[in-house]
Design an enzyme around this catalytic site. Sequence first.
Site, short mmCIF file in Angstrom:
data_model
loop_
_atom_site.label_atom_id
_atom_site.label_comp_id
_atom_site.label_asym_id
_atom_site.label_seq_id
_atom_site.Cartn_x
_atom_site.Cartn_y
_atom_site.Cartn_z
N LYS A 97 2.69 10.00 3.84
CA LYS A 97 3.73 9.04 4.08
C LYS A 97 4.43 9.09 2.68
O LYS A 97 3.67 8.40 1.70
CB LYS A 97 3.38 7.75 4.47
CG LYS A 97 4.29 6.67 4.27
CD LYS A 97 4.05 5.15 4.92
CE LYS A 97 4.82 4.08 4.23
NZ LYS A 97 4.47 2.81 4.88
N ASN A 206 1.69 -2.97 9.62
CA ASN A 206 0.66 -3.80 8.91
C ASN A 206 0.43 -5.11 9.15
O ASN A 206 -0.61 -5.55 9.56
CB ASN A 206 0.48 -2.89 7.54
CG ASN A 206 -0.93 -3.12 6.94
OD1 ASN A 206 -1.38 -2.31 5.95
ND2 ASN A 206 -1.77 -3.92 7.18
#
Lengths: 257, 67
Positions: A97, A206
Site C-alpha cells: 500500500k 483501522n
Amino acid sequence: MNDDLIIAGKPIRSRLITGSGKYRDDRIIKEVLEAAECDIITIALRRIDLDRPDDSILNHIPEGKILLPNTSGARNADEAVRIARLARAAGCGDWIKIEVINDQKYLLPDNQETLKATEELVKDGFVVLPYMSPELATARRLVDAGAAAVMPFGAPIGTNKGLRTLDLIEILVEEISIPVIVDAGIGRPSHAAQAMELGVDAILLNTAIASSKDPVAMAQAFKMAIRAGRYAYLAGPGAQSHNARPSSPMTGFLRDE
Amino acid sequence: MAQVTLNGKKENLNCPLLVSEFLLSKKIDPDRVVVEINRAIIQKEEYHTRKISPGDTIELISFVGGG
C-alpha cells in the site's frame, strides 16, 4: 452467489480490509480479524525496538491472511520505494500500500509522488495499491501505471468523519476500471454501507474499529454493513424522486368521491 | 571495538562480526527482521557470510501495527 473482489487476478472474498494499528492491546487483533472475516490486513514497518525484539505484529496475525504493508513514514516516492523493498525483503509478499505523505496536520497524500512510486514499484513486480486524494486525472494515471486498485480517502486518516469526498469517489467508481477502495475516514458502519451502495469495491479502515469501545463487536458491525451495502448495490436501488409516490393503489378507495 | 550507527544511534561493536552473530547478540529472530546496511538490503541467506564493518550504518526493521 460468487461475488469475489478480484485484485491483481486474485479472488478476495471479503470486501473489508482492516488495519492492525492503534489497538489498546494487540492480542485482540486475532479476534477482530475473525469477527471481520477479512482476508487482507495492513501493517507498517518501523525500526525494531531493541528492548523488545520479539515484539512483532505478525505474532498476532493468523496464517493465511494477505499482508498489505504500507509505506507510512514515506515523504516522497524514493522513500516509499525503499520501504516497499524492505517489506518485500521481510518475506511478506509483493503487495504494497503506497502512502506518501508530507503534510503532518491532515495526513493528506501527495498524489504526484504516489504516482511516481507506483510506476517504479509496478516495474519492480509489486502489486501496488495506492492511497490517494480522490482526483480523476491521477486515478487514470495510476491505472495506466499498472496500479492494482486506487484507494481514495473518504476523510483524513483517523478522523472517523465518514464520506466527505462522496461526489469525487462516485466519479472514480463510474470512470475507473480497476477496484476503487475507500481508505481512511470511514468511522461508522453506515458510512461503509453508503460507500458500498455507490459501487465502491471495498473499504479499508483501522481507527473506526480500533478506537471503538468494543473492537470485536465493531468489526462484526462493519462486516455486516459492508455486505449489506454491497448487496444493495448489486440489487440496484430504486430511483429517488422529489414528490411522493404512493405504495398503495390510488383507486378503489373506501369512500365516496 | 568499532563504532557503527544502529537504528540512528552510535554503538560500539566487536568487529568483524557476522550479521547472524550480531542478531544473536541482540536476541533478534532473523526471520522477523529486515537488515539494511549502508542502505542496501541484506538478504537472509547472506547473514552467515556478510560481515559488519566499522562505520557501517545498520537499520533493523520489523513489522508493527498500521493502517
